[in-house]
Motif scaffolding. Structure first.
Motif, PDB file in Angstrom:
ATOM      1  N   SER A  68      49.588  13.985  78.230  1.00 36.63           N
ATOM      2  CA  SER A  68      49.333  12.549  78.053  1.00 36.63           C
ATOM      3  C   SER A  68      50.303  11.965  77.028  1.00 36.63           C
ATOM      4  O   SER A  68      50.074  10.885  76.501  1.00 36.63           O
ATOM      5  N   THR A  69      51.395  12.712  76.727  1.00 38.16           N
ATOM      6  CA  THR A  69      52.459  12.127  75.904  1.00 38.16           C
ATOM      7  C   THR A  69      53.396  11.350  76.839  1.00 38.16           C
ATOM      8  O   THR A  69      53.241  11.400  78.059  1.00 38.16           O
ATOM      9  N   ASN A  70      54.379  10.668  76.265  1.00 40.33           N
ATOM     10  CA  ASN A  70      55.363   9.968  77.101  1.00 40.33           C
ATOM     11  C   ASN A  70      56.572  10.850  77.396  1.00 40.33           C
ATOM     12  O   ASN A  70      57.529  10.393  78.008  1.00 40.33           O
ATOM     13  N   GLN A  71      56.520  12.113  76.990  1.00 40.78           N
ATOM     14  CA  GLN A  71      57.672  12.998  77.176  1.00 40.78           C
ATOM     15  C   GLN A  71      57.771  13.452  78.624  1.00 40.78           C
ATOM     16  O   GLN A  71      56.807  13.991  79.187  1.00 40.78           O
ATOM     17  N   LEU A  93      47.855  17.533  75.729  1.00 41.72           N
ATOM     18  CA  LEU A  93      48.990  17.225  74.849  1.00 41.72           C
ATOM     19  C   LEU A  93      49.067  15.716  74.686  1.00 41.72           C
ATOM     20  O   LEU A  93      49.107  14.984  75.685  1.00 41.72           O
ATOM     21  N   GLY A  94      49.069  15.245  73.422  1.00 40.15           N
ATOM     22  CA  GLY A  94      49.116  13.807  73.148  1.00 40.15           C
ATOM     23  C   GLY A  94      47.791  13.324  72.587  1.00 40.15           C
ATOM     24  O   GLY A  94      46.739  13.917  72.846  1.00 40.15           O
ATOM     25  N   ALA A  95      47.847  12.264  71.783  1.00 36.59           N
ATOM     26  CA  ALA A  95      46.620  11.733  71.175  1.00 36.59           C
ATOM     27  C   ALA A  95      46.671  10.207  71.111  1.00 36.59           C
ATOM     28  O   ALA A  95      46.119   9.591  70.207  1.00 36.59           O
ATOM     29  N   GLY A  96      47.348   9.602  72.100  1.00 31.35           N
ATOM     30  CA  GLY A  96      47.426   8.142  72.152  1.00 31.35           C
ATOM     31  C   GLY A  96      46.330   7.563  73.031  1.00 31.35           C
ATOM     32  O   GLY A  96      45.270   8.176  73.210  1.00 31.35           O
ATOM     33  N   GLY A  97      46.594   6.372  73.581  1.00 31.21           N
ATOM     34  CA  GLY A  97      45.582   5.679  74.380  1.00 31.21           C
ATOM     35  C   GLY A  97      45.186   6.454  75.630  1.00 31.21           C
ATOM     36  O   GLY A  97      43.989   6.553  75.950  1.00 31.21           O
ATOM     37  N   ALA A  98      46.166   7.019  76.334  1.00 32.45           N
ATOM     38  CA  ALA A  98      45.851   7.764  77.560  1.00 32.45           C
ATOM     39  C   ALA A  98      45.016   8.994  77.213  1.00 32.45           C
ATOM     40  O   ALA A  98      44.053   9.325  77.916  1.00 32.45           O
ATOM     41  N   ALA A  99      45.353   9.670  76.098  1.00 32.70           N
ATOM     42  CA  ALA A  99      44.604  10.863  75.692  1.00 32.70           C
ATOM     43  C   ALA A  99      43.146  10.513  75.402  1.00 32.70           C
ATOM     44  O   ALA A  99      42.236  11.248  75.787  1.00 32.70           O
ATOM     45  N   ARG A 100      42.903   9.392  74.738  1.00 32.58           N
ATOM     46  CA  ARG A 100      41.521   8.986  74.420  1.00 32.58           C
ATOM     47  C   ARG A 100      40.700   8.875  75.707  1.00 32.58           C
ATOM     48  O   ARG A 100      39.577   9.379  75.790  1.00 32.58           O
ATOM     49  N   MET A 156      45.948   8.693  89.137  1.00 28.58           N
ATOM     50  CA  MET A 156      45.202   8.045  88.051  1.00 28.58           C
ATOM     51  C   MET A 156      45.384   6.533  88.138  1.00 28.58           C
ATOM     52  O   MET A 156      44.422   5.762  88.066  1.00 28.58           O
ATOM     53  N   LEU A 157      46.633   6.113  88.354  1.00 31.04           N
ATOM     54  CA  LEU A 157      46.936   4.681  88.465  1.00 31.04           C
ATOM     55  C   LEU A 157      46.199   4.058  89.648  1.00 31.04           C
ATOM     56  O   LEU A 157      45.570   2.993  89.518  1.00 31.04           O
ATOM     57  N   LEU A 158      46.254   4.730  90.788  1.00 32.75           N
ATOM     58  CA  LEU A 158      45.625   4.182  91.998  1.00 32.75           C
ATOM     59  C   LEU A 158      44.108   4.145  91.866  1.00 32.75           C
ATOM     60  O   LEU A 158      43.461   3.152  92.213  1.00 32.75           O
ATOM     61  N   ARG A 205      52.064  15.798  68.496  1.00 40.05           N
ATOM     62  CA  ARG A 205      53.202  15.923  67.587  1.00 40.05           C
ATOM     63  C   ARG A 205      52.777  15.581  66.160  1.00 40.05           C
ATOM     64  O   ARG A 205      53.091  16.289  65.209  1.00 40.05           O
ATOM     65  N   THR A 206      52.050  14.484  65.996  1.00 39.38           N
ATOM     66  CA  THR A 206      51.519  14.110  64.680  1.00 39.38           C
ATOM     67  C   THR A 206      50.110  14.705  64.577  1.00 39.38           C
ATOM     68  O   THR A 206      49.163  14.180  65.175  1.00 39.38           O
ATOM     69  N   PHE A 207      49.996  15.793  63.833  1.00 37.13           N
ATOM     70  CA  PHE A 207      48.734  16.539  63.812  1.00 37.13           C
ATOM     71  C   PHE A 207      47.559  15.667  63.381  1.00 37.13           C
ATOM     72  O   PHE A 207      46.456  15.754  63.911  1.00 37.13           O
ATOM     73  N   GLY A 208      47.796  14.793  62.388  1.00 37.72           N
ATOM     74  CA  GLY A 208      46.717  13.965  61.843  1.00 37.72           C
ATOM     75  C   GLY A 208      46.004  13.153  62.915  1.00 37.72           C
ATOM     76  O   GLY A 208      44.783  12.947  62.838  1.00 37.72           O
ATOM     77  N   LYS A 209      46.752  12.709  63.923  1.00 36.73           N
ATOM     78  CA  LYS A 209      46.121  11.904  64.988  1.00 36.73           C
ATOM     79  C   LYS A 209      45.220  12.759  65.869  1.00 36.73           C
ATOM     80  O   LYS A 209      44.152  12.319  66.292  1.00 36.73           O
ATOM     81  N   ALA A 210      45.667  14.001  66.124  1.00 38.46           N
ATOM     82  CA  ALA A 210      44.832  14.914  66.916  1.00 38.46           C
ATOM     83  C   ALA A 210      43.574  15.259  66.128  1.00 38.46           C
ATOM     84  O   ALA A 210      42.455  15.280  66.667  1.00 38.46           O
ATOM     85  N   ASP A 243      49.878  15.531  84.874  1.00 41.82           N
ATOM     86  CA  ASP A 243      50.689  14.679  84.007  1.00 41.82           C
ATOM     87  C   ASP A 243      50.253  13.237  84.240  1.00 41.82           C
ATOM     88  O   ASP A 243      50.122  12.808  85.395  1.00 41.82           O
ATOM     89  N   ALA A 244      50.025  12.496  83.163  1.00 37.40           N
ATOM     90  CA  ALA A 244      49.632  11.085  83.316  1.00 37.40           C
ATOM     91  C   ALA A 244      50.809  10.226  83.761  1.00 37.40           C
ATOM     92  O   ALA A 244      50.629   9.132  84.291  1.00 37.40           O
ATOM     93  N   ILE A 245      52.006  10.752  83.573  1.00 37.20           N
ATOM     94  CA  ILE A 245      53.219   9.990  83.930  1.00 37.20           C
ATOM     95  C   ILE A 245      53.363   9.886  85.443  1.00 37.20           C
ATOM     96  O   ILE A 245      53.080  10.849  86.156  1.00 37.20           O
ATOM     97  N   TYR A 246      53.821   8.707  85.935  1.00 37.69           N
ATOM     98  CA  TYR A 246      54.095   8.593  87.374  1.00 37.69           C
ATOM     99  C   TYR A 246      55.517   8.119  87.669  1.00 37.69           C
ATOM    100  O   TYR A 246      55.882   7.939  88.837  1.00 37.69           O
ATOM    101  N   VAL A 247      56.328   7.891  86.622  1.00 36.56           N
ATOM    102  CA  VAL A 247      57.757   7.633  86.814  1.00 36.56           C
ATOM    103  C   VAL A 247      58.539   8.617  85.944  1.00 36.56           C
ATOM    104  O   VAL A 247      58.567   8.451  84.726  1.00 36.56           O
TER     105      VAL A 247
END
Ligand code: NAP
Length: 278
Positions: free
Chosen positions: A194-197, A131-138, A247-249, A157-162, A220-224
């Motif tokens: 990999s979204t910020n949600q 889920l997600g198509a931003g920098g973390a998803a790449r 992932m961060l560590l 969420r924005t299909f065109g990016k996926a 989940d890529a999120i850690y906070v």
């Protein structure tokens, strides 16, 4: 005795929130090295000067965080092929001759975090939903592909990016519409957010897990926070989960190795020190 004092740091704007100094300075102390890792608040219009300054100041290199991961590439003398495909770098290593080499260790960190949780984890165990198509998803999708993933369902969420990512990366990546995110979990072996949600200050990720097999690993890529609502829901229904701290560590380990000459490990003291800041 070698008296070299080795300096590195992280460039970002803003950068005060970065946990990287906790990680690298822990390893510097643990390995009794002479060195330090600092925070460099660098505004975008100063990025070129700051990067050229690495060599002038005798630094071993630096990490890059928001908003510099893409722009920094243009100042490199060489970029690792994987980072070129990711379209971003998160680490600069100043070579002995002053040349600047760019790397991206986010994918390495992500894969390693899965293996730390499940030593026998395999990318080809079954379909993967991202889920997600931003920098973390790449970074995550490319590293999963290189690891042998056979089917990656990419949903944004924005299909065109996926769709654009699926076109760029080719088989095994297939784009799905956001409305298909619940049904697309059927038969999956791994689900990745990999979204910020679900991040602190953001609404929780709107995805229902009914279709997800109980055998699937949920990451989940999120850690906070460390346990996002997605991970809590997955854990409560019995799925194994992996949070974004690994992932961060782990992305920090190859950078530390390149600058300080030691491949560090992640110990409980470090995890506790970091967890206290989350
Ligand atoms: P990014 O490039 O800005 O991408 C954000 C993603 O979130 C996009 O796919 C975006 O979809 C999606 N999104 C935003 N609002 C949404 C909403 N309301 N509903 C559904 N999707 C939404 O960010 P990034 O750099 O990829 O980072 C993403 C997350 O990964 C962040 O939480 C970051 O903290 C985490 N991360 C963790 C690590 C680690 O080491 N653990 C490393 C990197 C990133 P659209 O395309 O539709 O806008």
């Amino acid at each position: 005795m070698d008296n070299t004092f080795i300096m590195a740091g992280v460039m970002g704007w803003p950068v005060a929130h970065s946990r990287s100094p906790i990680i690298h300075n822990h390893w510097i102390r643990q390995h009794q090295l002479r060195g330090a890792y600092g925070l460099f608040p660098v505004e975008s219009h100063n990025l070129g000067d700051a990067i050229r300054g690495l060599k002038a100041l005798g630094l071993a290199g630096c990490n890059l965080t928001i908003p510099h991961k893409v722009a920094a590439m243009s100042y490199m003398d060489w970029v690792q092929p994987l980072a070129q495909r990711m379209g971003a770098i998160n680490t600069i290593v100043v070579q002995a001759d002053g040349a600047l080499h760019g790397f991206n260790n986010d994918g390495f960190g992500y894969l390693q975090s899965l293996r730390d949780a499940q030593p026998h984890w395999r990318a080809d165990a079954g379909p993967i939903v991202v889920l997600g198509a931003g920098g973390a998803a790449r970074a995550i999708v490319l590293s999963l592909m290189d690891e042998g993933a056979t089917e990656i369902r990419l949903i944004n969420r924005t299909f065109g990016k996926a769709q654009a990512l699926a076109d760029e990366f080719g088989t095994p990546v297939q784009a799905f519409d956001w409305s298909e995110r619940h049904a697309a979990l059927a038969g999956a072996a791994l689900l990745v957010n990999s979204t910020n949600q679900g991040m602190h200050g953001q609404p929780e990720l709107d995805v229902q897990l009914h279709e997800l097999p109980m055998t699937a690993l949920v990451s989940d890529a999120i850690y906070v926070p460390l346990e996002t609502p997605l991970l809590a829901a997955a854990r409560q229904r019995g799925n194994a989960t992996v949070n974004g701290l690994g992932m961060l560590l782990n992305q920090a380990r190859p950078a530390f190795h390149a600058w300080f000459g030691v491949m560090p490990d992640i110990d409980d003291t470090l995890v506790k020190a970091l967890t206290k800041t989350l």
